[in-house]
Design a protein around this motif. Structure first.
Motif, mmCIF file in Angstrom:
data_model
loop_
_atom_site.group_PDB
_atom_site.id
_atom_site.type_symbol
_atom_site.label_atom_id
_atom_site.label_comp_id
_atom_site.label_asym_id
_atom_site.label_seq_id
_atom_site.Cartn_x
_atom_site.Cartn_y
_atom_site.Cartn_z
ATOM 1 N N SER A 1 0.871 -1.180 0.000
ATOM 2 C CA SER A 1 0.000 0.000 0.000
ATOM 3 C C SER A 1 0.906 1.227 0.000
ATOM 4 C CB SER A 1 -0.922 -0.060 1.233
ATOM 5 O OG SER A 1 -1.953 0.882 1.169
ATOM 6 N N HIS A 2 0.732 2.142 0.912
ATOM 7 C CA HIS A 2 1.561 3.349 0.931
ATOM 8 C C HIS A 2 1.885 3.750 2.362
ATOM 9 C CE1 HIS A 2 -1.840 5.989 2.202
ATOM 10 N NE2 HIS A 2 -2.550 5.069 1.594
ATOM 11 N N LEU A 3 2.932 4.568 2.521
ATOM 12 C CA LEU A 3 3.329 5.011 3.867
ATOM 13 C C LEU A 3 3.124 6.516 4.063
ATOM 14 C CD1 LEU A 3 6.620 2.908 4.274
ATOM 15 C CD2 LEU A 3 4.433 2.495 5.416
ATOM 16 N N PHE B 1 -3.436 4.029 10.274
ATOM 17 C CA PHE B 1 -3.661 2.805 9.505
ATOM 18 C C PHE B 1 -3.758 2.996 7.994
ATOM 19 C CE2 PHE B 1 -5.441 2.016 13.729
ATOM 20 C CZ PHE B 1 -4.800 0.835 14.055
ATOM 21 N N ASP B 2 -4.206 4.166 7.565
ATOM 22 C CA ASP B 2 -4.442 4.407 6.136
ATOM 23 C C ASP B 2 -3.115 4.322 5.389
ATOM 24 O OD1 ASP B 2 -4.903 5.381 3.616
ATOM 25 O OD2 ASP B 2 -5.830 7.252 4.260
ATOM 26 N N GLY B 3 -2.898 3.181 4.735
ATOM 27 C CA GLY B 3 -1.634 2.942 4.033
ATOM 28 C C GLY B 3 -0.757 1.965 4.800
ATOM 29 N N PRO B 4 -0.214 2.408 5.962
ATOM 30 C CA PRO B 4 0.696 1.517 6.709
ATOM 31 C C PRO B 4 0.088 0.152 7.034
ATOM 32 C CG PRO B 4 0.874 3.739 7.559
ATOM 33 C CD PRO B 4 -0.232 3.764 6.532
ATOM 34 N N GLU C 1 3.608 9.025 -2.504
ATOM 35 C CA GLU C 1 2.624 10.128 -2.660
ATOM 36 C C GLU C 1 1.234 9.613 -3.048
ATOM 37 O OE1 GLU C 1 3.077 13.311 -1.884
ATOM 38 O OE2 GLU C 1 1.847 14.572 -3.181
ATOM 39 N N GLU C 2 0.748 8.587 -2.331
ATOM 40 C CA GLU C 2 -0.589 8.072 -2.640
ATOM 41 C C GLU C 2 -1.648 9.109 -2.330
ATOM 42 O OE1 GLU C 2 -4.463 6.161 -2.214
ATOM 43 O OE2 GLU C 2 -3.379 7.229 -0.660
ATOM 44 N N GLU C 3 -1.445 9.835 -1.238
ATOM 45 C CA GLU C 3 -2.480 10.772 -0.782
ATOM 46 C C GLU C 3 -2.457 12.090 -1.549
ATOM 47 O OE1 GLU C 3 -4.747 9.811 1.031
ATOM 48 O OE2 GLU C 3 -4.055 8.415 2.556
ATOM 49 N N GLY C 4 -1.398 12.344 -2.279
ATOM 50 C CA GLY C 4 -1.290 13.664 -2.912
ATOM 51 C C GLY C 4 -1.155 14.758 -1.862
ATOM 52 N N LEU D 1 -4.260 -4.511 0.810
ATOM 53 C CA LEU D 1 -5.070 -4.550 2.030
ATOM 54 C C LEU D 1 -5.113 -3.127 2.582
ATOM 55 C CD1 LEU D 1 -5.031 -7.067 4.931
ATOM 56 C CD2 LEU D 1 -4.643 -4.654 5.422
ATOM 57 N N HIS D 2 -6.283 -2.673 2.991
ATOM 58 C CA HIS D 2 -6.451 -1.287 3.432
ATOM 59 C C HIS D 2 -7.498 -1.217 4.531
ATOM 60 C CE1 HIS D 2 -6.729 3.082 3.088
ATOM 61 N NE2 HIS D 2 -5.652 3.028 2.324
ATOM 62 N N VAL D 3 -7.304 -0.293 5.465
ATOM 63 C CA VAL D 3 -8.355 -0.057 6.459
ATOM 64 C C VAL D 3 -9.565 0.505 5.715
ATOM 65 C CG1 VAL D 3 -7.637 2.322 7.057
ATOM 66 C CG2 VAL D 3 -8.814 0.916 8.755
ATOM 67 N N GLY E 1 -10.220 6.479 -3.130
ATOM 68 C CA GLY E 1 -9.291 6.067 -4.184
ATOM 69 C C GLY E 1 -8.088 5.351 -3.590
ATOM 70 N N HIS E 2 -7.465 4.477 -4.364
ATOM 71 C CA HIS E 2 -6.303 3.726 -3.888
ATOM 72 C C HIS E 2 -5.372 3.436 -5.058
ATOM 73 C CE1 HIS E 2 -8.245 2.946 -0.040
ATOM 74 N NE2 HIS E 2 -9.340 2.649 -0.697
ATOM 75 N N ASP E 3 -4.108 3.115 -4.748
ATOM 76 C CA ASP E 3 -3.180 2.690 -5.805
ATOM 77 C C ASP E 3 -3.739 1.491 -6.563
ATOM 78 O OD1 ASP E 3 -0.950 4.548 -5.345
ATOM 79 O OD2 ASP E 3 -0.749 3.522 -3.425
HETATM 80 ZN ZN LIG Z 1 -4.706 4.861 1.719
#
Ligand SMILES: [Zn+2]
Length: 413
Positions: free
Chosen positions: A83-85, A94-97, A128-131, A194-196, A360-362
């Motif tokens: 996912s993303h950090l 949790f969002d990403g990590p 930069e997933e979140e922009g 996997l994502h929250v 939205g997600h990667d």
């Molecule tokens: Zn995310």
């Protein structure tokens, strides 16, 4: 955050302090800043601890590979998860990590159980997933898949006017190398993120884990209201060209229109210039985030909102311009791949309902070029993009077990 399951604890303990604001308890992990570098170092350390092969791609996405010991038979590509950090301003833990931590722990579970990969298993952390810094969401995966032109990406600027090229150079990376990486993509057979959950659908269904069906089409629009700066005390109300007023009307209209259309519209970022408490603003810059179940509804909603902006602007002598900064069409996740995921889970006695999402997600970007799936972990309050975002330790554990099950089925012997 309450205690995660003991076997996830060391990963969380080393990651949780990075980029957390003392003041708000939220995360400020913006790309190519110190917090981001610390997260990247954490990723490398955890990968090396597991003897995974680590690399940074030309778009600064991080990869850790669990390679098969034997040469795979025939042409088999990798299965990638992750996912993303990075975070939004004052984001949750949790969002990403959660997706990255769960990926490492799932590999631990499989390795401990004596599983051996028969094809490469990758863990990725997209940039930069979140922009959060440069305004375009999923920038790392968009560059990787060619969904954004490198020259456009290089020119994106942050709030201080620093462009991506300069930020990358400062971080010791090469901005000239960014862009589509078809060779890398060709080596990957499928991606599962996997994502929250960023909503409370799973909590309402009393389910710990869910599987994504689709991602609503969504985008960001920048609307500029240009009026005339003037004195707050001496300028008669009738003589003003105050851009804050049509902006306010537009923000209220966004709520009404979104309600009518069963969609979502949000002004979460606004900048008034010159920004003095005792002056009428000269300009108000506002960013509209809009999401809807289908593209026609999205288009209709944005056109109604911008029509209100223009009409109200006229009434106040304020000129209004708007432009789309990013637009992501609806993503329907690959049906066959989703079925394989759901079947793998069902075989392990895991019941995972299928649900759509407005976030939205990667995975949504990769879905354009690869079979892609998503697992969601229950978020009891549904709150996300906030320090209050939460997931129970048992649910995080269920997520890891589910992800490990899917990886075992797809990539192990
Ligand atoms: Zn995310």
């Amino acid at each position: 955050m309450s205690e995660p399951a003991s076997w996830q604890l060391p990963l969380w303990q080393s990651l949780l302090p990075l980029g957390r604001s003392e003041e708000t308890g939220g995360y400020r992990r913006y790309s190519f800043t110190r917090a981001d570098t610390e997260c990247r170092d954490w990723f490398r350390r955890e990968a090396e601890r597991r003897s995974l092969r680590v690399e940074t791609d030309q778009n600064s996405n991080l990869w850790a590979w669990w390679d098969p010991s034997d040469e795979p038979e025939g042409e088999v590509g990798a299965i990638v998860t992750g996912s993303h950090l990075d975070s939004v301003p004052d984001g949750g833990p949790f969002d990403g990590p959660l997706g990255v931590v769960s990926a490492f722990v799932a590999i631990d579970l499989l390795a401990e159980a004596g599983q051996v990969p028969v094809r490469p298993v990758g863990v990725v952390a997209f940039t930069e997933e979140e922009g959060g810094r440069f305004g375009v969401s999923c920038l790392g995966s968009r560059l990787l898949t060619g969904a954004i032109a490198p020259e456009r990406a290089r020119e994106l600027t942050d709030a201080d006017g620093v462009d991506l090229a300069a930020a990358m150079t400062q971080a010791g990376l090469d901005p000239d190398a960014v862009g589509a990486d078809p060779q890398r993509m060709a080596g990957i057979d499928a991606f599962i993120e996997l994502h929250v959950e960023q909503g409370s659908a799973l909590a309402d269904m009393d389910a710990a884990i869910g599987v994504a069906e689709s991602i609503w089409p969504h985008g960001r629009w920048r609307i500029d209201f240009t009026g005339r700066a003037d004195h707050a005390g001496t300028t008669k109300l009738t003589d003003r060209r105050d851009p804050m007023l049509p902006f306010a009307a537009t923000a209220l209209a966004a709520r009404t229109v979104a309600t009518e259309l069963g969609a979502r519209a949000t002004f979460g970022k606004v900048r008034a210039e010159p920004g003095a408490a005792n002056a009428i603003s000269s300009v108000v810059h506002a960013w509209l985030d809009a999401r809807a179940p289908d593209e026609d509804t999205l288009k209709e909603m944005v056109s109604q909102i911008t029509a209100v902006a223009e009409l109200s602007g006229k009434g106040h002598g304020v000129s209004v311009t708007s432009r789309c900064e990013s637009l992501t069409p609806i993503v329907e996740f690959d049906l066959d791949f989703r079925d394989r995921v759901v079947t793998a889970l069902a075989r392990r006695g895991i019941d995972a309902p299928v649900l759509p999402t407005g976030a939205g997600h990667d995975a949504g970007i990769l879905a354009a070029v690869l079979p892609t799936a998503m697992l969601f972990v229950r978020n009891p309050s549904g709150v996300s993009h906030s320090p209050a975002e939460h997931a129970e330790p048992e649910d995080c554990e269920a997520g890891v077990v589910a992800l490990a099950g899917v990886l075992e089925e797809l990539a192990c012997r």
